[in-house]
Design an enzyme around this catalytic site. Structure first.
Site, PDB file in Angstrom:
ATOM      1  N   ALA A 251       0.830  -1.200   0.000  1.00 55.52           N
ATOM      2  CA  ALA A 251       0.000   0.000   0.000  1.00 55.52           C
ATOM      3  C   ALA A 251       0.870   1.257   0.000  1.00 55.52           C
ATOM      4  O   ALA A 251       1.984   1.264   0.519  1.00 55.52           O
ATOM      5  CB  ALA A 251      -0.902   0.009   1.228  1.00 55.52           C
TER       6      ALA A 251
ATOM      7  N   GLY B  70       0.453  -5.757   0.700  1.00 59.45           N
ATOM      8  CA  GLY B  70      -0.603  -5.799  -0.308  1.00 59.45           C
ATOM      9  C   GLY B  70      -0.139  -6.314  -1.651  1.00 59.45           C
ATOM     10  O   GLY B  70      -0.930  -6.855  -2.429  1.00 59.45           O
TER      11      GLY B  70
ATOM     12  N   GLU C 226      -0.405  -9.961  -1.304  1.00 59.31           N
ATOM     13  CA  GLU C 226      -1.828 -10.296  -1.248  1.00 59.31           C
ATOM     14  C   GLU C 226      -2.456 -10.263  -2.638  1.00 59.31           C
ATOM     15  O   GLU C 226      -3.335 -11.073  -2.943  1.00 59.31           O
ATOM     16  CB  GLU C 226      -2.537  -9.339  -0.292  1.00 59.31           C
ATOM     17  CG  GLU C 226      -2.179  -9.625   1.169  1.00 59.31           C
ATOM     18  CD  GLU C 226      -2.771  -8.622   2.132  1.00 59.31           C
ATOM     19  OE1 GLU C 226      -3.392  -9.049   3.117  1.00 59.31           O
ATOM     20  OE2 GLU C 226      -2.619  -7.402   1.901  1.00 59.31           O
TER      21      GLU C 226
ATOM     22  N   GLU D 294       3.258  -6.997   8.218  1.00 59.20           N
ATOM     23  CA  GLU D 294       2.365  -6.094   8.949  1.00 59.20           C
ATOM     24  C   GLU D 294       2.458  -6.196  10.470  1.00 59.20           C
ATOM     25  O   GLU D 294       2.253  -5.206  11.176  1.00 59.20           O
ATOM     26  CB  GLU D 294       0.913  -6.341   8.509  1.00 59.20           C
ATOM     27  CG  GLU D 294       0.566  -5.820   7.119  1.00 59.20           C
ATOM     28  CD  GLU D 294       0.884  -6.794   6.008  1.00 59.20           C
ATOM     29  OE1 GLU D 294       0.430  -6.580   4.874  1.00 59.20           O
ATOM     30  OE2 GLU D 294       1.603  -7.793   6.271  1.00 59.20           O
TER      31      GLU D 294
END
Length: 333
Positions: A117, A162, A165, A185
């Site tokens: 992100a 992300g 992901e 994270e």
């Protein structure tokens, strides 16, 4: 069949799906402009207006292979509003095109697939803005996962947070041996699938943040892929792994010498496009949906998917080609 026939629709023709996010409020207006390059056609998505996501369709013998190329070098392909908009538009375009058979998600940025992100951009958002953004991120990753054709993440370099992901949302993952994969994270006192935002109205010198849920799927897709124990280790420790280790635990399908992931992905995509397109779509549906239900129901689903193929011209062509000892010519009919 011409490339992306859906793009020839008149301006304003579109379909909105679960679009509660203010990032996608307008109709998706598609352009049918395209220019030819060596060996491939580059689809010009002027009306989609995304500088960080390029949609390419290969031509000639590779017709049916589509590339979604991440191109945001200044931010290491971190996902911000503009890139998310481009991803969403790209995959909605592919979803509406019956001639697309395989999708490769690639990066034009050396040594990085996607760094996760865009936290710098996140600092300028209000909590409400972030909530809308992460809802759109979740639905975009789900759109990638639910796409009715095979998707392949082509990973060279970093795929973190992300970025990993997004790769987990794909059907297959191919990486270079020196790739760096991880879900770090927990080192920020959050979990994969959650993002940290320092809201714009907060004191910038403050260490307090606002945590906003984002079901990007790290805690759910990773254990489904590598198993509960390995997923827990990677998430609890935030440990980063290279391509070889990722392959050994089943996180990626292939780990190849650095710089060769795209070539390997093309090799696999070329094998896929030789098969019956409708059969591939039904196989993906049977596998994905079958894993979410009990076995007796899954077997019924498999039967229903097979029945969809019985009256296709492709099935008859496959039988004829086998009998005549020649290569089948499938048309997706």
């Amino acid at each position: 069949m011409g490339p992306f026939p859906a793009l020839t629709r008149s301006v304003g023709h579109y379909c909105i799906k679960k679009s509660r996010s203010f990032y996608f409020p307008n109709p998706h207006v598609y352009s049918n402009g395209h220019q030819y390059q060596t060996h491939r056609t580059l689809l010009i998505l002027d009306s989609l207006s995304s500088e960080s996501v390029r949609l390419r369709r290969l031509s000639d013998s590779d017709s049916g292979i589509v590339e979604v190329n991440l191109d945001r070098p200044a931010a290491k392909n971190s996902i911000g509003k503009e890139m998310l908009r481009g991803l969403r538009n790209a995959f909605e375009t592919i979803e509406s095109d019956v001639s697309a058979q395989v999708v490769l998600i690639c990066s034009s940025v050396p040594k990085v697939f996607c760094a996760g992100a865009d936290l710098k951009e996140r600092k300028t958002m209000t909590p409400s803005d972030v909530q809308d953004f992460v809802n759109s991120l979740r639905s975009t990753f789900s759109l990638i996962e639910a796409l009715n054709v095979p998707t392949v993440a082509v990973i060279e370099g970093a795929a973190l947070g992300g970025g990993l992901e997004m790769a987990l949302s794909c059907d297959l993952r191919i990486c270079g041996e020196d790739a760096v994969l991880g879900l770090p994270e927990t080192g920020l006192a959050i979990i994969p699938g959650y993002l940290l935002n320092l809201a714009c109205h907060c004191d910038r010198s403050s260490s307090y943040g606002i945590f906003v849920p984002n079901s990007a799927g790290g805690t759910q897709r990773l254990p489904r892929l590598v198993g509960k124990s390995l997923a827990k280790e990677l998430i609890f420790t935030g440990r980063k792994i290279d391509g070889r280790e990722a392959m050994s635990m089943g996180l990626v399908n292939y780990s190849v010498p650095a710089g060769e992931a795209h070539s390997k992905a093309l090799e696999i995509a070329r094998e896929i496009i030789q098969k019956g397109p409708i059969a591939i779509r039904m196989a993906k549906k049977a596998i994905n949906e079958g894993l979410e239900i009990d076995l007796p129901s899954a077997l019924e689903l498999e039967e229903e998917c097979y029945e969809q193929l019985l009256n296709t011209k492709d099935r008859l062509e496959g039988l004829a080609a086998f009998a005549e000892k020649r290569k089948p010519r499938y048309r997706g009919e």
